[in-house]
Design an enzyme around this catalytic site. Sequence first.
Site, PDB file in Angstrom:
ATOM      1  N   ASP A   1       0.843  -1.197   0.000  1.00 15.13           N
ATOM      2  CA  ASP A   1       0.000   0.000   0.000  1.00 15.13           C
ATOM      3  C   ASP A   1       0.877   1.246   0.000  1.00 15.13           C
ATOM      4  OD1 ASP A   1      -3.231   0.472   0.974  1.00 15.13           O
ATOM      5  OD2 ASP A   1      -1.851   2.174   1.119  1.00 15.13           O
TER       6      ASP A   1
ATOM      7  N   ASN B   1     -12.706  -3.502   2.929  1.00 13.95           N
ATOM      8  CA  ASN B   1     -13.614  -2.365   3.053  1.00 13.95           C
ATOM      9  C   ASN B   1     -14.584  -2.406   1.876  1.00 13.95           C
ATOM     10  OD1 ASN B   1     -12.230  -1.413   5.324  1.00 13.95           O
ATOM     11  ND2 ASN B   1     -10.788  -0.244   4.069  1.00 13.95           N
TER      12      ASN B   1
ATOM     13  N   HIS C   1     -10.332  -5.267  -3.157  1.00 15.02           N
ATOM     14  CA  HIS C   1      -8.969  -5.495  -2.676  1.00 15.02           C
ATOM     15  C   HIS C   1      -9.019  -5.918  -1.226  1.00 15.02           C
ATOM     16  CE1 HIS C   1     -10.109  -1.252  -2.359  1.00 15.02           C
ATOM     17  NE2 HIS C   1      -9.480  -1.241  -1.193  1.00 15.02           N
TER      18      HIS C   1
ATOM     19  N   HIS D   1      -6.963  -5.890   2.179  1.00 12.95           N
ATOM     20  CA  HIS D   1      -5.816  -5.324   2.890  1.00 12.95           C
ATOM     21  C   HIS D   1      -5.235  -6.424   3.781  1.00 12.95           C
ATOM     22  CE1 HIS D   1      -6.797  -0.904   2.367  1.00 12.95           C
ATOM     23  NE2 HIS D   1      -7.993  -1.419   2.161  1.00 12.95           N
TER      24      HIS D   1
END
Length: 113
Positions: free
Chosen positions: A30, A86, A99, A101
């Site tokens: 990230d 999310n 995606h 995390h």
Amino acid sequence: MSQCLFCRIVAGEIPVDEVMRTDEVVAFRDIAPQAPVHVLVIPAKHYADALAISSSDPQLAGNLIKAATDVATAEGLAGGYRIVLNTGADGGQTVQHVHAHLLGGRAMKWPPG
Ligand code: 5GP
Ligand code: ZN
């Protein structure tokens, strides 16, 4: 050219610190890490969010989690880690390409913000 940021990363049009790539998934660090290890794991094929991928291709959704755990092992996160997807506005999703995390390298707090 795709307008989707993560599709462009899959295509190699935007440089990232890639840690894993298969035909199905790409994992990269990230740009704004929230933990010592903060890797995003995405499908190469575009799905907007967790609902879209799990509805259309549950096997790929499972493979996304498998890839995240493989990266966690490769990153040495034997003490534990967190995998977060999310989803939608209330979930805090800002990039509309699903995606996961992978966060680790420090103790996580609960509840999240
Ligand atoms: P979300 O908020 O949608 O759950 O997560 C999107 C994530 O993508 C954020 O953590 C953000 O820092 C990361 N991100 C956004 N743009 C880029 C980029 O160009 N490169 C990388 N490596 N990460 C990005
Ligand atoms: Zn995309």
